[in-house]
Design an enzyme around this catalytic site. Structure first.
Site, PDB file in Angstrom:
ATOM      1  N   ASP A 127       0.887  -1.137   0.052  1.00 21.14           N
ATOM      2  CA  ASP A 127       0.057   0.176   0.135  1.00 21.14           C
ATOM      3  C   ASP A 127       0.937   1.343  -0.048  1.00 21.14           C
ATOM      4  OD1 ASP A 127      -2.769  -1.042  -0.154  1.00 21.14           O
ATOM      5  OD2 ASP A 127      -2.579  -1.428   2.241  1.00 21.14           O
TER       6      ASP A 127
ATOM      7  N   HIS B 209      -0.183  -1.228  -4.818  1.00 25.03           N
ATOM      8  CA  HIS B 209      -1.517  -0.233  -4.650  1.00 25.03           C
ATOM      9  C   HIS B 209      -1.164   0.913  -4.671  1.00 25.03           C
ATOM     10  CE1 HIS B 209      -5.740   0.241  -2.348  1.00 25.03           C
ATOM     11  NE2 HIS B 209      -5.544   0.891  -3.633  1.00 25.03           N
TER      12      HIS B 209
ATOM     13  N   ASP C 203     -10.335  -5.567  -1.678  1.00 19.39           N
ATOM     14  CA  ASP C 203      -9.156  -4.764  -0.570  1.00 19.39           C
ATOM     15  C   ASP C 203      -9.941  -4.259   0.401  1.00 19.39           C
ATOM     16  OD1 ASP C 203      -6.904  -3.937   0.494  1.00 19.39           O
ATOM     17  OD2 ASP C 203      -6.565  -2.606  -0.871  1.00 19.39           O
TER      18      ASP C 203
ATOM     19  N   GLY D 112      -5.230  -7.828   5.350  1.00 14.99           N
ATOM     20  CA  GLY D 112      -4.330  -7.024   6.084  1.00 14.99           C
ATOM     21  C   GLY D 112      -4.454  -7.571   7.477  1.00 14.99           C
TER      22      GLY D 112
HETATM   23  O1  LIG Z   1      -5.360  -0.367   0.710  1.00 18.17           O
HETATM   24  C1  LIG Z   1      -5.843  -0.375   1.674  1.00 18.17           C
HETATM   25  C2  LIG Z   1      -6.412   0.591   2.652  1.00 18.17           C
HETATM   26  O2  LIG Z   1      -6.118   1.501   2.210  1.00 18.17           O
HETATM   27  C3  LIG Z   1      -5.695  -1.918   2.138  1.00 18.17           C
HETATM   28  O3  LIG Z   1      -4.926  -2.614   1.416  1.00 18.17           O
HETATM   29  C4  LIG Z   1      -5.847  -2.168   3.655  1.00 18.17           C
HETATM   30  O4  LIG Z   1      -4.639  -1.503   4.296  1.00 18.17           O
HETATM   31  C5  LIG Z   1      -6.157  -3.510   3.891  1.00 18.17           C
HETATM   32  O5  LIG Z   1      -6.191  -3.909   5.229  1.00 18.17           O
HETATM   33  P1  LIG Z   1      -7.324  -4.627   6.119  1.00 18.17           P
HETATM   34  O6  LIG Z   1      -8.497  -3.734   5.587  1.00 18.17           O
HETATM   35  O7  LIG Z   1      -7.261  -5.843   5.557  1.00 18.17           O
HETATM   36  O8  LIG Z   1      -6.716  -4.417   7.555  1.00 18.17           O
HETATM   37 FE   LIG Z   2      -4.681  -1.685  -0.482  1.00 16.47          FE
END
Ligand SMILES: O=C(CO)[C@@H](O)[C@H](O)COP(=O)(O)O
Ligand SMILES: [Fe+2]
Length: 202
Positions: A12, A44, A149, A171
Protein backbone atom coordinates in the site's frame (compact mmCIF):
# COMPACT_ATOMS: atom_id res chain seq x y z
CA UNK A 1 3.18 -14.03 4.97
CA UNK A 2 4.82 -15.75 2.03
CA UNK A 3 5.93 -18.61 4.31
CA UNK A 4 2.34 -18.85 5.53
CA UNK A 5 1.15 -19.50 1.97
CA UNK A 6 0.31 -16.08 0.51
CA UNK A 7 0.38 -15.93 -3.30
CA UNK A 8 1.62 -12.35 -3.52
CA UNK A 9 2.33 -9.22 -1.51
CA UNK A 10 -0.02 -6.25 -1.77
CA UNK A 11 1.98 -3.12 -0.95
CA UNK A 12 0.00 0.00 0.00
CA UNK A 13 1.62 3.20 -1.24
CA UNK A 14 -0.05 6.34 0.19
CA UNK A 15 1.06 9.87 -0.62
CA UNK A 16 -0.83 12.06 1.88
CA UNK A 17 -2.72 13.71 -1.02
CA UNK A 18 -4.89 11.12 -2.69
CA UNK A 19 -5.48 9.60 0.74
CA UNK A 20 -5.05 11.16 4.22
CA UNK A 21 -2.17 8.91 5.19
CA UNK A 22 1.48 8.44 4.26
CA UNK A 23 3.33 5.14 3.89
CA UNK A 24 6.33 4.56 1.63
CA UNK A 25 7.51 4.84 -1.93
CA UNK A 26 9.82 3.18 -4.42
CA UNK A 27 12.99 3.29 -2.23
CA UNK A 28 11.38 0.88 0.23
CA UNK A 29 10.28 -1.41 -2.59
CA UNK A 30 13.86 -1.35 -3.87
CA UNK A 31 15.13 -2.49 -0.45
CA UNK A 32 12.50 -5.21 -0.20
CA UNK A 33 13.05 -6.70 -3.65
CA UNK A 34 16.44 -8.41 -3.03
CA UNK A 35 15.08 -9.98 0.16
CA UNK A 36 12.10 -11.47 -1.68
CA UNK A 37 13.44 -12.00 -5.20
CA UNK A 38 10.63 -14.25 -6.47
CA UNK A 39 7.59 -12.64 -4.85
CA UNK A 40 4.91 -10.90 -6.92
CA UNK A 41 4.67 -7.28 -5.73
CA UNK A 42 1.20 -5.82 -6.31
CA UNK A 43 1.65 -2.09 -5.81
CA UNK A 44 -1.57 -0.44 -4.63
CA UNK A 45 -0.81 3.13 -5.66
CA UNK A 46 -3.02 5.41 -3.56
CA UNK A 47 -1.35 8.47 -5.02
CA UNK A 48 -2.30 11.56 -7.00
CA UNK A 49 -0.90 11.60 -10.56
CA UNK A 50 -0.05 7.89 -10.66
CA UNK A 51 1.75 8.38 -14.01
CA UNK A 52 4.52 9.99 -12.02
CA UNK A 53 5.92 6.85 -10.36
CA UNK A 54 5.67 4.19 -13.07
CA UNK A 55 9.34 4.19 -14.10
CA UNK A 56 10.62 4.36 -10.53
CA UNK A 57 8.40 1.53 -9.32
CA UNK A 58 9.38 -0.67 -12.24
CA UNK A 59 13.07 -0.02 -11.57
CA UNK A 60 12.54 -0.78 -7.87
CA UNK A 61 11.10 -4.21 -8.70
CA UNK A 62 7.32 -3.82 -8.80
CA UNK A 63 5.42 -6.58 -10.61
CA UNK A 64 2.03 -4.95 -10.94
CA UNK A 65 1.05 -1.29 -10.75
CA UNK A 66 -2.52 -0.74 -9.59
CA UNK A 67 -3.64 2.88 -9.73
CA UNK A 68 -6.92 4.59 -8.90
CA UNK A 69 -9.34 5.69 -11.60
CA UNK A 70 -10.08 8.81 -9.52
CA UNK A 71 -6.43 9.88 -9.39
CA UNK A 72 -5.77 10.51 -13.08
CA UNK A 73 -7.38 12.40 -15.95
CA UNK A 74 -6.12 9.85 -18.46
CA UNK A 75 -6.40 6.23 -17.31
CA UNK A 76 -5.69 4.85 -20.80
CA UNK A 77 -2.33 6.58 -21.06
CA UNK A 78 -1.48 5.46 -17.54
CA UNK A 79 -2.26 1.83 -18.44
CA UNK A 80 -0.21 2.08 -21.63
CA UNK A 81 2.81 3.47 -19.77
CA UNK A 82 2.59 0.75 -17.10
CA UNK A 83 2.60 -1.93 -19.78
CA UNK A 84 5.39 -0.28 -21.75
CA UNK A 85 7.43 -0.34 -18.54
CA UNK A 86 6.91 -4.11 -18.42
CA UNK A 87 4.56 -4.35 -15.45
CA UNK A 88 1.06 -5.73 -15.15
CA UNK A 89 -1.61 -3.04 -14.93
CA UNK A 90 -4.44 -2.78 -12.42
CA UNK A 91 -7.15 -0.14 -12.05
CA UNK A 92 -9.10 0.44 -8.86
CA UNK A 93 -12.08 2.42 -7.62
CA UNK A 94 -12.99 3.91 -4.25
CA UNK A 95 -16.32 2.96 -2.61
CA UNK A 96 -18.21 6.05 -3.83
CA UNK A 97 -17.20 5.55 -7.48
CA UNK A 98 -19.70 3.66 -9.65
CA UNK A 99 -18.33 0.48 -11.16
CA UNK A 100 -19.50 1.32 -14.70
CA UNK A 101 -16.74 3.92 -15.06
CA UNK A 102 -14.37 0.97 -15.47
CA UNK A 103 -16.10 -0.44 -18.56
CA UNK A 104 -13.80 1.23 -21.14
CA UNK A 105 -10.65 -0.02 -19.40
CA UNK A 106 -11.41 -3.66 -18.59
CA UNK A 107 -10.00 -5.02 -21.85
CA UNK A 108 -6.78 -3.04 -21.33
CA UNK A 109 -5.88 -4.09 -17.77
CA UNK A 110 -4.79 -7.29 -16.06
CA UNK A 111 -6.80 -6.71 -12.89
CA UNK A 112 -9.60 -4.62 -11.43
CA UNK A 113 -9.56 -3.56 -7.78
CA UNK A 114 -12.76 -2.99 -5.83
CA UNK A 115 -12.17 -1.18 -2.54
CA UNK A 116 -14.33 -2.34 0.35
CA UNK A 117 -13.14 0.46 2.67
CA UNK A 118 -12.28 4.11 2.03
CA UNK A 119 -8.61 3.86 1.05
CA UNK A 120 -6.10 5.23 3.53
CA UNK A 121 -6.02 2.91 6.52
CA UNK A 122 -5.92 -0.76 7.40
CA UNK A 123 -8.22 -2.22 10.02
CA UNK A 124 -11.47 -0.65 8.82
CA UNK A 125 -14.90 -2.26 8.61
CA UNK A 126 -15.71 -4.23 5.45
CA UNK A 127 -18.37 -2.60 3.24
CA UNK A 128 -20.60 -5.45 2.09
CA UNK A 129 -22.59 -3.08 -0.11
CA UNK A 130 -19.67 -3.09 -2.57
CA UNK A 131 -20.42 -6.72 -3.53
CA UNK A 132 -22.78 -5.80 -6.41
CA UNK A 133 -19.80 -4.06 -8.08
CA UNK A 134 -17.87 -7.32 -8.06
CA UNK A 135 -20.91 -9.26 -9.29
CA UNK A 136 -21.38 -6.74 -12.12
CA UNK A 137 -17.78 -7.16 -13.29
CA UNK A 138 -17.91 -10.94 -13.05
CA UNK A 139 -21.17 -11.05 -14.98
CA UNK A 140 -20.13 -8.68 -17.76
CA UNK A 141 -16.41 -9.38 -18.13
CA UNK A 142 -16.02 -13.11 -17.52
CA UNK A 143 -12.47 -14.07 -16.69
CA UNK A 144 -11.00 -10.73 -15.54
CA UNK A 145 -9.05 -10.86 -12.27
CA UNK A 146 -11.05 -9.04 -9.60
CA UNK A 147 -9.25 -8.01 -6.43
CA UNK A 148 -11.06 -7.06 -3.25
CA UNK A 149 -9.29 -4.93 -0.64
CA UNK A 150 -10.33 -3.65 2.78
CA UNK A 151 -11.63 -5.48 5.83
CA UNK A 152 -11.38 -8.90 4.20
CA UNK A 153 -10.91 -11.89 6.49
CA UNK A 154 -12.55 -15.17 7.48
CA UNK A 155 -15.77 -13.37 8.47
CA UNK A 156 -16.19 -11.58 5.12
CA UNK A 157 -14.50 -13.85 2.58
CA UNK A 158 -17.65 -15.79 1.69
CA UNK A 159 -19.42 -12.65 0.43
CA UNK A 160 -16.40 -11.71 -1.68
CA UNK A 161 -16.10 -15.20 -3.13
CA UNK A 162 -19.82 -15.49 -3.89
CA UNK A 163 -19.78 -12.13 -5.68
CA UNK A 164 -16.91 -13.32 -7.89
CA UNK A 165 -13.67 -11.93 -6.44
CA UNK A 166 -10.63 -14.12 -7.09
CA UNK A 167 -7.76 -11.99 -5.75
CA UNK A 168 -7.98 -11.44 -2.03
CA UNK A 169 -6.16 -8.77 -0.03
CA UNK A 170 -6.19 -9.31 3.70
CA UNK A 171 -4.21 -7.15 6.10
CA UNK A 172 -5.37 -7.01 9.72
CA UNK A 173 -7.12 -10.37 9.60
CA UNK A 174 -3.81 -12.07 8.78
CA UNK A 175 -1.55 -9.93 10.93
CA UNK A 176 -3.81 -10.49 13.94
CA UNK A 177 -4.42 -14.17 13.24
CA UNK A 178 -2.90 -16.66 15.65
CA UNK A 179 -2.47 -19.00 12.70
CA UNK A 180 -2.01 -17.05 9.45
CA UNK A 181 -1.32 -20.25 7.49
CA UNK A 182 -4.69 -21.67 8.48
CA UNK A 183 -6.44 -18.34 7.83
CA UNK A 184 -4.97 -18.16 4.32
CA UNK A 185 -5.83 -21.81 3.67
CA UNK A 186 -9.43 -21.25 4.76
CA UNK A 187 -9.91 -18.14 2.62
CA UNK A 188 -8.33 -19.84 -0.39
CA UNK A 189 -10.69 -22.81 -0.01
CA UNK A 190 -13.75 -20.55 0.16
CA UNK A 191 -12.70 -18.74 -3.03
CA UNK A 192 -11.80 -21.92 -4.91
CA UNK A 193 -15.10 -23.55 -4.02
CA UNK A 194 -17.04 -20.49 -5.21
CA UNK A 195 -15.11 -20.52 -8.51
CA UNK A 196 -15.88 -24.22 -8.98
CA UNK A 197 -19.57 -23.65 -8.23
CA UNK A 198 -19.83 -20.82 -10.74
CA UNK A 199 -18.14 -22.94 -13.42
CA UNK A 200 -20.59 -25.78 -12.81
CA UNK A 201 -23.51 -23.35 -13.07
CA UNK A 202 -22.45 -22.18 -16.52
O1 LIG B 1 -5.42 -0.26 0.66
C1 LIG B 1 -5.81 -0.53 1.77
C2 LIG B 1 -6.36 0.52 2.67
O2 LIG B 1 -6.27 1.74 2.03
C3 LIG B 1 -5.82 -1.94 2.20
O3 LIG B 1 -4.86 -2.68 1.48
C4 LIG B 1 -5.76 -2.21 3.67
O4 LIG B 1 -4.58 -1.70 4.23
C5 LIG B 1 -5.91 -3.67 3.97
O5 LIG B 1 -5.92 -3.86 5.35
P1 LIG B 1 -7.18 -4.49 6.10
O6 LIG B 1 -8.39 -3.67 5.75
O7 LIG B 1 -7.32 -5.91 5.58
O8 LIG B 1 -6.81 -4.42 7.52
FE1 LIG C 1 -4.52 -1.80 -0.55
Amino acid sequence: MMDAGADYLHLDVMDGHFVPNLTFGHPVVKCLRPKLPDVFFDMHMMVAKPEQWIEEMQAAGASQYTFHYEATEDPKTCIRKIKEAGMKAGIGIKPKTPVEVLDPFIDLVDMVLIMTVEPGFGGQKFMGDMMPKIAYLREHFGQIDIEVDGGVGPATIQQCADAGANMIVSGSALINSENPRETIRYMRTVVEEAIQRSQLER
